[in-house]
Write an enzyme that holds these catalytic residues in place. Sequence first.
Site, mmCIF file in Angstrom:
data_model
loop_
_atom_site.group_PDB
_atom_site.id
_atom_site.type_symbol
_atom_site.label_atom_id
_atom_site.label_comp_id
_atom_site.label_asym_id
_atom_site.label_seq_id
_atom_site.Cartn_x
_atom_site.Cartn_y
_atom_site.Cartn_z
ATOM 1 C CD GLU A 51 36.676 -0.993 -5.205
ATOM 2 O OE1 GLU A 51 36.388 0.491 -5.427
ATOM 3 O OE2 GLU A 51 37.264 -1.420 -5.859
ATOM 4 C CE LYS A 82 48.605 3.440 -2.979
ATOM 5 N NZ LYS A 82 48.248 4.592 -3.798
ATOM 6 C CB SER A 121 37.064 1.819 -2.336
ATOM 7 O OG SER A 121 36.083 2.149 -3.134
ATOM 8 C CD GLU A 127 51.684 4.428 -5.232
ATOM 9 O OE1 GLU A 127 51.735 3.885 -6.482
ATOM 10 O OE2 GLU A 127 51.003 5.145 -4.606
ATOM 11 C CG ASN A 134 39.790 4.505 -9.968
ATOM 12 O OD1 ASN A 134 39.369 3.619 -9.349
ATOM 13 N ND2 ASN A 134 40.494 5.319 -9.705
ATOM 14 C CB SER A 173 30.594 8.939 -7.697
ATOM 15 O OG SER A 173 30.169 7.742 -6.990
#
Length: 315
Positions: free
Chosen positions: A7, A143, A149, A179, A278, A287
């Site tokens: 990121e 993941k 991100s 998941e 986050n 954002s």
Amino acid sequence: MGGASPEHQVSLASGRGIAKAVEILGHTAIPLVIDAKGNWVDGQHEAIEILQACDVTVPALHGEGGEDGTLQGFLNQLKVPYVGSGVAASAVGLDKHLTKAVLKAHGIAVTPGVTLSGPDLTDTEAAMQTIKAAGLDFPVFVKPGNGGSSYGVTRATDLASLAQAIADAADVDPHVLVEREMVGREIDLAVLQFPDGHVDTAPALEIHSDPSQPFFNATAKYDSTATRFVVPAPLDPALAERLRRTAIEVFEVLGCEGLARVDFFVPADGEPVVNEINTFPGFTPASQFPRMWAAAGMSYADVVDTLLRTAAANG
């Protein structure tokens, strides 16, 4: 800003936005860039001198090495006040497995999932046994245990795509989270702590991801004009209040400070679940976090001002 995580570029954009707001507020902003290899561009010793001369530091880094408690511990050692959560909340917040374990222990519903490590990362059949033992079946989302991100995140629908998805996620982190796919609405809540200590949320935001993408991936987040963010999200008042209370509870249970974005899935025929938190969300003017506070009547500079004053009060 910057840092060695995937990121890096997002962090640079967040940092530039915050620095501009700091200047608008009448303060002096000193940008300190960490390059993609983790080196301080101005030199670490020089950076330490600059940091110790500052009133408040803004660790506008996303992901590993910046949002995971590493930088926060460094700033604690320097006795420099900083925006956002401390070491423990940052470390737990970035680790998706730990976040879910802590929240589940406090009775907060989370996305059902299981963490893979060791032999499961290279033996797809063994991984599938672990996944089925956890009550999961295709399709699933795979993941990295740490990260943001949507880098390294894949939707797997069969054994072949599962094997590739695990390999991609394991390239980012040695712990891989699998998941259940949650079908429903994606709702974000922005949590902000004010200088007097009270915590509140902005109006919720709903994500309508680019339909050409398989899910709300990095392309849909940063490179698409077809993704839409609706704020305030059209929510039943009872649901809106429930999400608000849960977001604040997540913030407090994890011991967060300053700010956080809590992301939910709201199934059409089920209970809302927390997807992730986050502790330093994306902070460019476009954002989600500042968009939500704009809907509450706070400008981007107002939010930055609140963060600075809260950090100074807590420091």
